[in-house]
Every structure is written in structure tokens, then in C-alpha cells.
Design an enzyme around this catalytic site. Structure first.
Site, PDB file in Angstrom:
ATOM      1  N   SER A 209       3.474  -1.102  64.601  1.00 22.61           N
ATOM      2  CA  SER A 209       3.811  -2.279  63.605  1.00 22.61           C
ATOM      3  C   SER A 209       3.098  -2.385  62.534  1.00 22.61           C
ATOM      4  O   SER A 209       2.698  -1.485  61.771  1.00 22.61           O
ATOM      5  CB  SER A 209       4.037  -3.450  64.324  1.00 22.61           C
ATOM      6  OG  SER A 209       4.738  -4.425  63.760  1.00 22.61           O
ATOM      7  N   ASP A 338      16.042  -1.662  64.684  1.00 24.68           N
ATOM      8  CA  ASP A 338      14.799  -2.634  64.699  1.00 24.68           C
ATOM      9  C   ASP A 338      15.126  -3.943  63.791  1.00 24.68           C
ATOM     10  O   ASP A 338      15.132  -3.592  62.389  1.00 24.68           O
ATOM     11  CB  ASP A 338      13.704  -2.075  64.141  1.00 24.68           C
ATOM     12  CG  ASP A 338      12.290  -2.589  64.319  1.00 24.68           C
ATOM     13  OD1 ASP A 338      12.257  -4.081  63.951  1.00 24.68           O
ATOM     14  OD2 ASP A 338      11.179  -1.918  64.632  1.00 24.68           O
ATOM     15  N   HIS A 367      12.184  -3.592  68.218  1.00 22.84           N
ATOM     16  CA  HIS A 367      10.828  -3.619  67.662  1.00 22.84           C
ATOM     17  C   HIS A 367       9.988  -3.275  68.648  1.00 22.84           C
ATOM     18  O   HIS A 367       9.759  -4.500  69.525  1.00 22.84           O
ATOM     19  CB  HIS A 367      10.683  -4.992  66.734  1.00 22.84           C
ATOM     20  CG  HIS A 367       9.354  -4.727  66.013  1.00 22.84           C
ATOM     21  ND1 HIS A 367       9.079  -3.812  64.957  1.00 22.84           N
ATOM     22  CD2 HIS A 367       8.095  -5.465  66.189  1.00 22.84           C
ATOM     23  CE1 HIS A 367       7.864  -3.945  64.191  1.00 22.84           C
ATOM     24  NE2 HIS A 367       7.105  -4.969  65.230  1.00 22.84           N
TER      25      HIS A 367
END
Length: 434
Positions: A209, A338, A367
Site C-alpha cells: 500500500s 481494490d 485492498h
């Protein structure tokens, strides 16, 4: 494909250069031809079959809030002082170690500090591979998603460490600023330290991320001088401005995801408010009144780092252009559903222009989720196997770090000038011939 979705099957797609980077293998006696980056990425990527009850990105992502299986990883922590004066302060690095007895209530579970004697003996001339990990927004070495990858890596005999962003994982802030989305200076210092301390160890990187965004920016900044041999990134937000606008476009994006991330960053701020309040640029009450992530970036990240708006911060910190400057093998894993690192922010065309990167997308996954039946996370399999097989099968000394002929981005203008795009400055440069 909707029929197969009922059984949890996700479509897997690969985006890559027409001539992917050649990877010379160690076993030359058998007459095998060197493989390439795409072949390796496909080889280590299994069929993606997820929990059919979590049939979209929202459900997959929500499930991360549910207590899942425990994956024990033990750490010893060391505090580093920044070597660059403009980034003054300390940061914490957690090293994966063998299980031990005892706890430290001031740190995350299974984490204690190295004592000076232990740390002085850490230097080694061995050839064990080492993985450098960057976590996601407001996370740390304790996060379960990164431990899903660390477990098979450590079991394969690797060493590993997690660079905790300043203030995260119960580390202390010693200056008036938090980390930001292009805070590459701490990972750069760690990699240099690892190279000095373990001169014979192959070094690899992985980012998740926001940590993936930071890692790609670091790789782009280092270019051909990068000391890492290869890297993996998972659920990179890529274009932070596009992602921010996408979150504000829907109720779930705004009232769930952006609000949740804003709350987590506000908590991080409160944990370190005494140190941050010493920064004269920060209006404490404005930060305390924020609700959404973009408001936090507007009221804290912008003022502390000198950005006039959160949009300027997002444009500068995005890693989508940095991809074009990466000169080591890079494997990116991303779910097209996502809801946080949205599909519209993925630099598909840039991957097709760079021989050094391969993007693998799945139609399902959310995600940093990809939950399978039983609680495992699918992405840990291609991520860990890429790293393990890269080290075991690829001749690292023969890897090329220069772009092939098709990777250039210069164009002639009437034979009198050459224009080229500098991905790390995000500017078109015109060089006029004398």
C-alpha cells in the site's frame, strides 16, 4: 467470469513490456536459455481462488477488520538516527529473529529491543538473502498482511527486517514531523547500512500500500545505483490524486475508507502531539477537527512539508511516474476491485513501456486482502515465491540495469532538439543542440 466468481475464482492478467527484462539463470551447464521477468512472474503466480463469500473488493477489504489466524513473527528492534540533517530524527527497524521468551509492554507483541551487545554482533559475512519490508499507512511490523509473506520467507532461511515509518508501531517521534508518502530517506539509509554490515548478502525489497508507493519512489530515485536486487509491491495506490478523487466520489469511499484512514492518522497524531506541536507550521486544533484522510493531508502533511495543498502533495508523492526510472526487476500485484488503491490509478501503459516491471492484476481481491478459504491470503504465494525463486535461480551478478532499445522516451524535434521525459522530475526536458 461471473459464473466462476460464484466459486471464488478470479481472473489473472499480466501487463508488461514487449521485451521483458532477460533474467540469466545460475544453471548454465544444462544449456537452458535465460528466462525473462514475465516468465518468472507467471511461473510463481498460482490460480487465484478466493473465499466465495467475499465476492467483491469491499467484502474482501472489510474482512481485514475481522480477527484472523495468527502468524507469529518475533522481532528485535533497533533505533536508527537519521544520517541526513534535513531528515533529522530517529526511526525504528524491526529485525525478524528466532522465537524468545519475554515481552516489552511498550512495543507491539513479540517485539523487544536489541541490547547493545546483541546489536554489535549482528554483522555477518554470510550470503543469506535479506528482505527489507515497508508497511502500509499507519501500520508497522506487527501487521498480519506482511507476516503472511514473512513466514515463508523466514522459513526459507532468509533474514528480514521491517522499516517502521516514523511514529508507527509504537515508535517515538523525535522531531516535529510525521513521515509522508514519498519518505524514501529512511529506507535508503537502512539499505546502505545493510550493504555495509552484510557485504555479501543479496538484498530484496517489498512494500505494501503506502509502503509500496514509497518503495517505488525509492527505486526510481536510485535508478541504476539501486542496491536492491529485485522488489515486490502489493496494492500500491500509484496515483494519489486520482485515488483521493475516487474515494470522495462515493459514500463508501468517503464515509468508510477515507474516514477510517483519517481517524487512524489522527490517532497517530495524538500519540505524538507533544513532539509535533513543536512545529510552528502545524495548527493543532485544525488537525484535531479533521474527519477524512485528505483533510489530514491538507492540515498536517501540507504545512509540515511545504506543500500548498493536498493536491500538490499527492502529485509530488505519487509513484506512477517513478516506475519509468526503476532499473531492477519489479513484480507488482494488484486487485482490480481494490476500493482504496483504485484501478483507475494503476499505470498500465507505464508497465508496458518498462522492461523492468511486470504487473499482475486479479479481478477480485480488495485492498491487501485476497482472502482464501481458511483465512490464508493468496497474494502471499506469488510475492514470496517470486523472491525465493529469484534468489535461488537467477544469476544476480549478470543482471542488466540499463534499459533496452525500446525503453527510451526521447523524441527528435526537427533534427535540432531532443525532448525527453524525466520521470523523477515529472518534466519534459528540451535539450537544444548548439
Amino acid at each position: 467470469m461471473d459464473f466462476w466468481r460464484l466459486f471464488g475464482y478470479a481472473k489473472t492478467s499480466f501487463y508488461h513490456h514487449d521485451s521483458p527484462l532477460s533474467l540469466p539463470t545460475k544453471n548454465t551447464k544444462t544449456g537452458e536459455q535465460p528466462t525473462n521477468l514475465l516468465d518468472l512472474c507467471k511461473h510463481v503466480t498460482p490460480i487465484c481462488r478466493l473465499n466465495p463469500l467475499l465476492f467483491n473488493g469491499h467484502l474482501q477489504t472489510f474482512w481485514t477488520a475481522v480477527k484472523s489466524q495468527d502468524i507469529p513473527i518475533y522481532y528485535k528492534r533497533r533505533l536508527f538516527s537519521a544520517e541526513e540533517p534535513q531528515f533529522a530524527g530517529t526511526f525504528a527497524v524491526d529485525f525478524a529473529v528466532n522465537p524468545y521468551e519475554g515481552t516489552d509492554e511498550s512495543l507491539p507483541p513479540r517485539t523487544t529491543y536489541y541490547n547493545d551487545g546483541e546489536f554489535e554482533e549482528i554483522g555477518s559475512m554470510d550470503t543469506k538473502p535479506m528482505l527489507v519490508t515497508l508497511h502500509g499507512l499507519s501500520g508497522g511490523s506487527h501487521e498480519i498482511y506482511l507476516r503472511h509473506v514473512l513466514r515463508p520467507i523466514v522459513d526459507a532461511g532468509w533474514e528480514a527486517c521491517v522499516v517502521n515509518s516514523r511514529g508507527c508501531a509504537k515508535s517515538k517521534i523525535t522531531t516535529g514531523v510525521l513521515y509522508n508518502a514519498r519518505a524514501t530517506w529512511d529506507v535508503r539509509q537502512v539499505v546502505k547500512w545493510l550493504r555495509r554490515t552484510f557485504p555479501n548478502r543479496p538484498l530484496f525489497g517489498i512494500g505494501y500500500s503506502l509502503g509500496a508507493n514509497i518503495l517505488v519512489n525509492y527505486l526510481g530515485e536510485e535508478g541504476e545505483s539501486c542496491m536492491l536486487n529485485a522488489a515486490v509491491i502489493c496494492s500500491n495506490p500509484w496515483n494519489l490524486e486520482a485515488g483521493n478523487l475516487a474515494l470522495q466520489r462515493t459514500w463508501l469511499g468517503s464515509e468508510v475508507y477515507s474516514k477510517t484512514m483519517g481517524t487512524s492518522m489522527k490517532k497517530l497524531f495524538e500519540d505524538h502531539v507533544d513532539a509535533i506541536s513543536k512545529n510552528p507550521r502545524v495548527d493543532i486544533e485544525k488537525v484535531r477537527n479533521i474527519t477524512y484522510l485528505y483533510e489530514f493531508d491538507r492540515e498536517l502533511q501540507g504545512p509540515t512539508w511545504g506543500y500548498p495543498t493536498e493536491g500538490a502533495y499527492y502529485r509530488d508523492a505519487s509513484s506512477c511516474d517513478s516506475l519509468m526510472a526503476v532499473r531492477i526487476p519489479l513484480f507488482a500485484i494488484h486487485a482490480e476491485d481494490d476500493p482504496i488503491a483504485v484501478k483507475e490509478a494503476i499505470p498500465f501503459r507505464e508497465f508496458q513501456q518498462s522492461p523492468f516491471g511486470v504487473l499482475c492484476t486479479t479481478s477480485l481481491g480488495g485492498h491487501l486482502s485476497w482472502f482464501e478459504n481458511g483465512g490464508g491470503r493468496w497474494f502471499a504465494k506469488p510475492a514470496s515465491q517470486f523472491l525465493i525463486q529469484f534468489f535461488e535461480n537467477i544469476d544476480l551478478d549478470k543482471l542488466e540495469k540499463k534499459p533496452g532499445e525500446k525503453a527510451g522516451n526521447g523524441i527528435g524535434l526537427g533534427g535540432k532538439a531532443l525532448a525527453s521525459f524525466n520521470p523523477m522530475r515529472r518534466k519534459l526536458q528540451i535539450d537544444v543542440e548548439p
